[in-house]
Write an enzyme that holds these catalytic residues in place. Structure first.
Site, PDB file in Angstrom:
ATOM      1  N   GLY A 167      -5.831  20.697 -36.944  1.00 45.83           N
ATOM      2  CA  GLY A 167      -6.865  21.518 -37.553  1.00 45.83           C
ATOM      3  C   GLY A 167      -6.273  22.511 -38.540  1.00 45.83           C
ATOM      4  O   GLY A 167      -6.785  22.694 -39.641  1.00 45.83           O
ATOM      5  N   MET A 168      -5.141  23.140 -38.127  1.00 49.56           N
ATOM      6  CA  MET A 168      -4.488  24.109 -39.015  1.00 49.56           C
ATOM      7  C   MET A 168      -3.992  23.418 -40.274  1.00 49.56           C
ATOM      8  O   MET A 168      -4.103  23.940 -41.368  1.00 49.56           O
ATOM      9  CB  MET A 168      -3.302  24.763 -38.289  1.00 49.56           C
ATOM     10  CG  MET A 168      -3.707  25.691 -37.183  1.00 49.56           C
ATOM     11  SD  MET A 168      -4.694  27.067 -37.799  1.00 49.56           S
ATOM     12  CE  MET A 168      -3.490  27.849 -38.882  1.00 49.56           C
ATOM     13  N   ASP A 184       0.820  -1.212   0.000  1.00 51.04           N
ATOM     14  CA  ASP A 184       0.000   0.000   0.000  1.00 51.04           C
ATOM     15  C   ASP A 184       0.859   1.269   0.000  1.00 51.04           C
ATOM     16  O   ASP A 184       0.342   2.372  -0.112  1.00 51.04           O
ATOM     17  CB  ASP A 184      -0.926   0.026   1.225  1.00 51.04           C
ATOM     18  CG  ASP A 184      -2.286  -0.608   0.929  1.00 51.04           C
ATOM     19  OD1 ASP A 184      -2.454  -1.149  -0.180  1.00 51.04           O
ATOM     20  OD2 ASP A 184      -3.173  -0.559   1.789  1.00 51.04           O
ATOM     21  N   ASP A 192      -3.267  33.607 -36.888  1.00 50.25           N
ATOM     22  CA  ASP A 192      -3.271  32.195 -36.492  1.00 50.25           C
ATOM     23  C   ASP A 192      -4.544  31.843 -35.750  1.00 50.25           C
ATOM     24  O   ASP A 192      -5.202  30.858 -36.044  1.00 50.25           O
ATOM     25  CB  ASP A 192      -2.098  31.906 -35.542  1.00 50.25           C
ATOM     26  CG  ASP A 192      -0.849  31.520 -36.308  1.00 50.25           C
ATOM     27  OD1 ASP A 192      -0.956  31.343 -37.543  1.00 50.25           O
ATOM     28  OD2 ASP A 192       0.209  31.422 -35.683  1.00 50.25           O
TER      29      ASP A 192
END
Lengths: 460, 508
Positions: free
Chosen positions: B429-430, B36, B294
């Site tokens: 995405g860009m 533990d 951007d």
């Protein structure tokens, strides 16, 4: 601590505060090994967070293990254990439909005295999936012993010959070796084997190592009838009274006992097939059990040592300290002494002197032959005391659990994680190199960093 | 019983130990079964900690269960007192040992008769609270203990420092980017002319806690840890607190203005507007990024956010308000504090998700198919499967959350780091956008990997079967080495035996 009796190994039991992984960690490798299984760890958030975090086991798209997380209602017995487990197992059946569900009991199920062994047969009958119960709890066991509890439980489930129509067909390794061969060829091949009682090996190893060890024995004309565990639960080896069994791991004493007492098997007590020396001794003992004269083993061992020579130069004369973690310590220490290293201390969480008898004898013999003092074996060591000894001894290498590695490195002491030996392929002749690859890595790292300086990164 | 595959927050004892081991010279004792004590592994490995983690497990095994733990726990407390000379020893059970229902408070009292160190039992219910709640509570408990002690000894100093000063509360070990945030916050306070009275618990000494009331105010940067302590200090000493997470340009400014209000209410005359203006316009690049071309291309992109309260709420506001990104849903796993989260993100996202079940989160991601995810390591994993990029913004911690370089999430440098994180997460995405404009990548397919035809060697069925069991990424290398070995040995047929003979020969 360093005072050793001249002719006998020096055993101590510190019963100290020591750190190893929880035995439920066996889930991490066993669910991968047994491909049609599902492991259900019945415990608390503490258990779950351990598997997720310390073991770094990531949940993949189709997880084959899960936590049955005990909540306040379970602990205070307000909920019915049977109904709760049934609900979870039905969900597992629906989502994954495994061939077996392995319940891993934990410290908590021990403390609240949950009767898993009593519940399993009833539930098994009701849902139609075998349920195996293993008590891999930290009250009784350490780290790798978790595998022992699971294999001991599964051993009870191995079929008898009468229960299986064609035992030969069930043997997946034999099927693999015979893959694509005509039946006549197979029969011809069976003549390559000596006529000996069936042999079943136990211990979880990666599949390639299983094949390698099976082939090593085939070279001696010994046929392995099966492995416990097999790749699939449905392919568990057939076991019957009078079968011979041999272990490949030093932490499997309960499994051995179960096979002897409950399945009436003959245990071949041998050193473990770790390092060329151990592998040779393991094969020799198996041969001896069947009255077979081993062929070419001395050459095979010598060849392997020859191939290790570049690494041996690095380790010869260096000293090593085992803090104790995964119960592979005796076998590794014996191999490293044979490699010419000096072993200060062998820490080990648990020492079964009977199951490890042959390994301990080989350790003693190795020490005598190498002119090495008999090392002290410290069971349940106290990590704080060990750190004081390490500070005084300044060994070249400490093999340790993960909690102490970085702090020791920062003090200029090289370390290797013991857990790496648990997961690496270290068994058999061919894999001896992998052990030394691990052992020499810190030493090679140190050589590579000679130009860096800054050996200690904490103030004294 | 609950079927669980993954946890966002750890068990209570982890929270307690995070607090105990953050302090200087405090030793934690876990009353727990073997295994533990993996907290030590986490701290040593994830934080790359050079010192031994000051936590010892007093192991509960069968013998201890049979005899009772008292002797062992008391012995271990006294032993650590003599070995390590800590100022304070904190005793904690784990989920498991807490159900033994032993009188640990009594153990602590007995032990403290023989120790130089103070001894405390962490007061948390291991089945009702998680890591974060336990950490919050343990910190409060320790602070209260030392304030009371100082009061009894007459060493409590309640007079304020001559110049404006602050306690920064809630910086802990194993916290998400906490060390970097701490450095950034100290810098920010220095820039504002505010003296840092104490940072707790990280690297603080418990003896210093008696000086807490001297500060003009408390800054609690994280919602999860420190709130209870600040509340206690407010009740006890009327010490005001600022509980706004300075994450993102807008919230950092709001936090600084709140600090200004608190200071001026106590007689100071500070005006931080010029500082905010200068930082936002010239030091931080975040505001400029938001206005740059951007970021224009990020407008209206869909994102989802999931994490702890602090980071998920702040990130939702940043994406929505500072970047023009459409947050479809925002969620937290801090179920116990869900109302706060709902109020914080209201108006910044379409939906709110409160759950600690990772499959619910995964399904919600799959349903929305966002262009980017901002979540924990688990959401990063989900994103990988769905081929959606993910920026990691919150715990559960992972070794990757402890970068060696300076990466704060808070303050003005934090705003820069966040811009990078967001921008990099959206690169896909860009790229999509550029691909649309320029008509895509080179699309010629590679037909042959190798440059020559197949070899003259034959593989037997068993050899091939074994070869196919070798992981894909090394299979090619193993195949080449085996064939080379076979040629050298004049073997024309490769069986499984040859495969392993080759492996041994070349060590491949």
């Amino acid at each position: 601590m360093t005072a050793t009796a001249p002719n006998a190994l020096n055993f101590e039991c510190e019963t100290g505060n020591y750190h190893t992984f929880c035995p439920i960690s066996c889930v991490a490798w066993l669910y991968q090994k047994i491909e049609d299984s599902f492991f259900l760890v019945i415990g608390t958030k503490t258990c779950g967070y351990f598997l997720q975090n310390a073991m770094g086991v990531m949940i993949f798209a189709e997880p084959r293990y899960a936590m049955a997380e005990l909540e306040e209602g379970d602990i205070s017995a307000q909920l019915n254990d049977y109904e709760e487990l049934k609900r979870l197992c039905l969900q597992i059946k629906r989502d994954r439909n495994p061939s077996v569900i392995v319940w891993i009991g934990t410290c908590t199920t021990e403390i609240i005295k949950m009767d898993l062994e009593g519940l399993a047969p009833k539930l098994e009958a009701q849902i139609g999936i075998p349920i195996v119960v293993a008590r891999a709890n930290g009250l009784d066991y350490a780290f790798t012993q978790g595998e022992d509890t699971v294999l001991a439980a599964i051993a009870a489930r191995c079929p008898t010959p009468t229960a299986v129509s064609d035992p030969e067909e069930r043997n997946p390794i034999q099927r693999l070796l015979n893959f694509g061969k005509k039946k006549e060829d197979v029969q011809a091949e069976s003549q390559q084997y000596h006529d000996h009682p069936p042999l079943v090996l136990f211990g979880s190893l990666p599949d390639p190592v299983v094949t390698q060890l099976t082939l090593e024995l085939k070279k001696q004309g010994i046929k392995v009838s099966g492995w416990l565990p097999a790749k699939r639960y449905t392919e568990l080896p057939v076991i019957d009274e009078g079968y011979y069994v041999a272990g490949v791991n030093p932490f499997l004493s309960r499994t051995a006992t179960t096979l002897i007492r409950r399945r009436k098997c003959q245990l071949i007590t041998a050193p473990f097939p770790i390092g060329p020396d151990g592998t040779r001794a393991w094969i020799e003992q198996i041969c001896a059990a069947f009255g077979i004269q081993p062929q070419g083993l001395a050459e095979r061992e010598a060849e392997t040592w020859e191939k290790l020579s570049d690494y041996l130069e690095l380790v010869r004369g260096k000293s090593v300290f085992f803090m104790g973690d995964n119960l592979l310590e005796i076998s590794l220490a014996r191999f490293l002494i044979r490699c010419g290293m000096r072993v200060h201390e062998i820490g080990i969480p648990y020492m079964d002197k009977r199951y490890q008898a042959a390994e301990l004898a080989l350790l003693t013999k190795t020490c005598t032959e190498m002119g090495h003092p008999l090392p002290t074996i410290v069971e349940k060591p106290d990590n704080y005391n060990q750190l004081q000894r390490i500070k005084a001894l300044q060994p070249d290498l400490v093999i340790t659990g993960m909690a102490h590695a970085n702090p020791l490195e920062a003090r200029g002491i090289s370390t290797k994680w013991s857990v790496e030996f648990t997961f690496a392929q270290i068994h058999g002749f061919g894999n001896a190199r992998d052990i030394l690859e691990l052992v020499t890595r810190p030493l090679r790292r140190n050589q590579a960093l000679v130009g860096l300086g800054w050996q200690k990164l904490v103030a004294n | 019983m609950k079927l669980a595959y993954w946890m966002y927050a750890g068990p209570a004892h982890i929270g307690t130990l995070r607090i105990a081991s953050s302090f200087k010279n405090v030793h934690g004792i876990m009353h727990a079964p073997l295994g533990d004590d993996y907290f030590n592994v986490m701290r040593s490995m994830l934080e790359r900690e050079r010192n031994f983690t000051p936590v010892t497990a007093s192991i509960v095994d069968r013998h201890v269960l049979a005899r009772g733990s008292q002797e062992k726990v008391v012995d271990n407390i006294i032993r650590k007192d003599t070995e390590e000379h800590p100022d304070l020893i904190v005793l904690t059970p784990t989920c498991t040992s807490s159900i033994l229902q032993e009188d640990l408070q009594n153990f602590v009292q007995r032990a403290s008769l023989s120790t130089t160190a103070d001894v405390l039992l962490a007061d948390v219910n291991h089945y009702r609270v998680n890591e974060l709640q336990a950490a919050d509570r343990t910190l409060e408990q320790i602070v209260q203990f030392y304030i009371d002690k100082a009061r009894r000894q007459g060493t409590l100093v309640t007079s304020k420092t001559p110049t404006p000063s602050v306690n920064i509360i809630g910086i802990t070990t194993l916290g998400f980017h906490n060390q970097h945030d701490c450095r950034e916050l100290k810098q920010l306070m220095a820039d504002l002319g505010i003296q840092v009275n104490l940072v707790i618990p990280a690297a603080a000494s418990v003896h210093d806690l008696a000086r807490l009331p001297q500060a003009w105010f408390n800054l609690v940067p994280y919602r999860e840890i420190g709130g209870l302590t600040a509340q206690y200090l407010e009740t006890e000493f009327g010490q005001p607190s600022v509980r706004i997470t300075p994450m993102g340009v807008v919230e950092t400014a709001r936090c600084i203005r709140a600090i200004q209000g608190v200071l001026n209410a106590q007689g100071a005359t500070v005006d931080y507007e010029a500082f905010i203006e200068q930082q936002t316009r010239e030091v931080s690049q975040a505001a400029w990024f938001s206005r740059s071309i951007d970021c224009q291309n990020l407008t209206g992109k869909k994102a989802v956010v999931f994490g702890d309260n602090t980071h998920a709420a702040a990130m939702t506001k940043i994406l929505s308000r500072e970047m023009g990104i459409h947050v479809v849903w925002a969620g937290t796993y801090c179920k116990y504090d869900a109302d706060w989260f709902r109020a914080e993100v209201a108006g910044f996202c379409d939906e709110v998700l409160i759950t600690d079940d990772h499959t619910v989160v995964g399904d919600a991601i799959a349903r929305v198919e966002p262009a980017a995810i901002f979540g924990t390591q688990m959401e990063r994993h989900v994103g990988k499967r769905l081929n959606i990029p993910c920026g990691v913004i919150a715990a559960p911690i992972h070794i990757q959350d402890f970068p060696v370089g300076y990466r704060p999430f808070l303050g003005y440098e934090g705003t820069n780091q966040l811009v990078d994180l967001i921008y990099n997460s959206f690169t896909l995405g860009m790229e999509d956008h550029l691909l649309e404009i320029f008509g895509g990548h080179d699309t010629k397919e590679v037909i042959h990997k190798g440059l020559s035809a197949d070899s003259d060697l034959t593989w037997t069925a068993d050899g091939l079967a074994e070869l196919n069991k070798i992981p894909g990424f090394v299979r090619g290398k193993v195949k080449r080495n085996t064939e080379k070995f076979a040629r050298e040995q004049g073997i024309s047929e490769i069986t499984v035996e040859v495969l392993y003979a080759a492996k041994e020969a070349v060590g491949a």
